[in-house]
Design an enzyme around this catalytic site. Structure first.
Site, PDB file in Angstrom:
ATOM      1  N   CYS A 267      58.631  45.087 -58.682  1.00  0.00           N
ATOM      2  CA  CYS A 267      59.445  46.000 -59.479  1.00  0.00           C
ATOM      3  C   CYS A 267      59.292  45.784 -60.984  1.00  0.00           C
ATOM      4  CB  CYS A 267      60.914  45.904 -59.054  1.00  0.00           C
ATOM      5  SG  CYS A 267      61.704  44.309 -59.373  1.00  0.00           S
ATOM      6  N   HIS A 315      66.501  43.511 -59.479  1.00  0.00           N
ATOM      7  CA  HIS A 315      65.650  44.688 -59.273  1.00  0.00           C
ATOM      8  C   HIS A 315      65.720  45.577 -60.507  1.00  0.00           C
ATOM      9  CE1 HIS A 315      63.237  47.368 -56.828  1.00  0.00           C
ATOM     10  NE2 HIS A 315      63.999  48.388 -57.220  1.00  0.00           N
ATOM     11  N   HIS A 327      60.250  53.428 -59.090  1.00  0.00           N
ATOM     12  CA  HIS A 327      60.332  51.972 -58.911  1.00  0.00           C
ATOM     13  C   HIS A 327      59.448  51.530 -57.753  1.00  0.00           C
ATOM     14  CE1 HIS A 327      63.529  51.654 -55.473  1.00  0.00           C
ATOM     15  NE2 HIS A 327      62.940  52.823 -55.417  1.00  0.00           N
TER      16      HIS A 327
END
Length: 352
Positions: A267, A315, A327
């Protein structure tokens, strides 16, 4: 290994619980009109367990990346200290050569001190001028000795600092290796858990994930934080647009932990490279992106901003406008578009 065993046991416990409608590999099963309530609940349990494992793996991935960054910084620090030590040693060698030259000159003069040589001078003028030269010589000698002593202390300080940096290096290597082992254990447990599902159950699990994300997104858009973002344009600076263009061009590529492209990303690896393509360096990990970059209100976010998720900032996704992010979700998934509110938002940061 203990963590992996415990996690594997938890996996077996979930799948082996009474009433779970999973087929053993190769066992013929009668057709079913659809999942029973018990099977649905069990699939939800699997979904929660898988998500928990991947979230923990992602948090450990961030720790792994952070340790790697610290390792690079410590290595640079050791290199700088080594360079300074080398320079100081070279200066010390020059000073020792000068001191040796003075000693040799005194030896050639018969070992007499400058004051004694002046006493035997036949000319008063020579004597007076020699006194001034002798004083200068004494000052130069004292200065030389002071420099030698200062350099000796400097070298000792560098040696101590280098030793401390090497210890820090070893500690960061240990942290990185421990994080790697934890990641591998979490990912292996999640992989085993999903591998026990039949193909149709894996598809239902994916659908369940998507439904949960849609529900969370709908609730978020109806909240004060998300109101007005749906249908909002993707206004961005030139840098932000370039970052978004790069990130969206990676859609379909696999998530791989620790990856920074070009064929796969995690990510924060995706956001790192996207902003690098826009000409701006940002921190490597989602936690450091959250800590170091400027924070903005969710209602004020624009395309290119980074949305940080979960309480541990484990994240990150990039906002592209219209209430949407791009993402790299997790292992087994690909870079994709998702609702910005499909996961718990910690906050929003803006590079630059």
């Amino acid at each position: 290994m203990a963590a992996a065993t415990a996690l594997a046991s938890a996996v077996i416990g979930v799948l082996g619980a009474p009433g779970v409608a999973y087929a053993a590999p190769g066992t013929p099963q009668p057709p079913s009109p659809g999942p029973s309530a018990g099977a649905t609940r069990s699939l939800e349990d699997v979904h929660k367990e898988v998500e928990t494992l991947y979230r923990k793996a992602e948090a450990a991935t961030d720790a792994y990346n952070a340790a790697g960054e610290q390792l690079r910084l410590q290595e640079k620090s050791v290199e700088e200290i080594t360079r300074r030590m080398t320079a100081a040693q070279e200066r010390m060698d020059r000073l020792r050569n000068e001191a040796g030259a003075l000693a040799r000159a005194q030896y050639r003069s018969g070992g007499l001190t400058p004051q004694t040589q002046l006493f035997f001078s036949a000319s008063p003028d020579n004597f007076l001028s020699g006194v001034a030269l002798a004083r200068k010589g004494e000052q130069a000698t004292r200065g030389l000795l002071a420099q030698v002593e200062a350099l000796r202390g400097e070298l000792q300080g560098h040696a101590k600092a280098a030793d401390e940096r090497r210890k820090a290096l070893d500690a960061e290597r240990g942290k990185k290796e421990a994080a790697k082992k934890e990641i591998e254990a979490r990912l292996e447990a999640a992989k085993k858990l999903e591998s026990r599902l039949e193909e149709k159950e894996r598809e239902r699990l994916r659908q369940l994930e998507e439904e949960r994300a849609r529900q969370a997104q709908t609730a978020w858009l109806a909240s004060d934080a998300g109101k007005g973002l749906a249908g909002q344009g993707s206004a961005a600076t030139g840098e932000g647009k370039r970052a978004v263009d790069f990130a969206t061009a990676q859609i379909g590529k696999d998530y791989v932990w620790g990856a920074e492209g070009p064929q796969s990303f995690d990510c924060s690896g995706l956001t790192l490279k996207a902003w690098a393509a826009a000409g701006r360096a940002i921190p490597r990990t989602s936690q450091e992106q959250w800590r170091q970059l400027a924070k903005v209100d969710v209602k004020d976010m624009r395309a290119g901003d980074l949305v940080i998720y979960f309480s541990d900032a484990s994240h990150v996704g990039m906002y592209v406008g219209d209430g949407t992010i791009v993402h790299a979700p997790r292992p087994g998934r690909q870079v994709t578009l998702a609702g910005a509110g499909s996961m718990p938002i910690l906050g929003v940061v803006r590079p630059g």
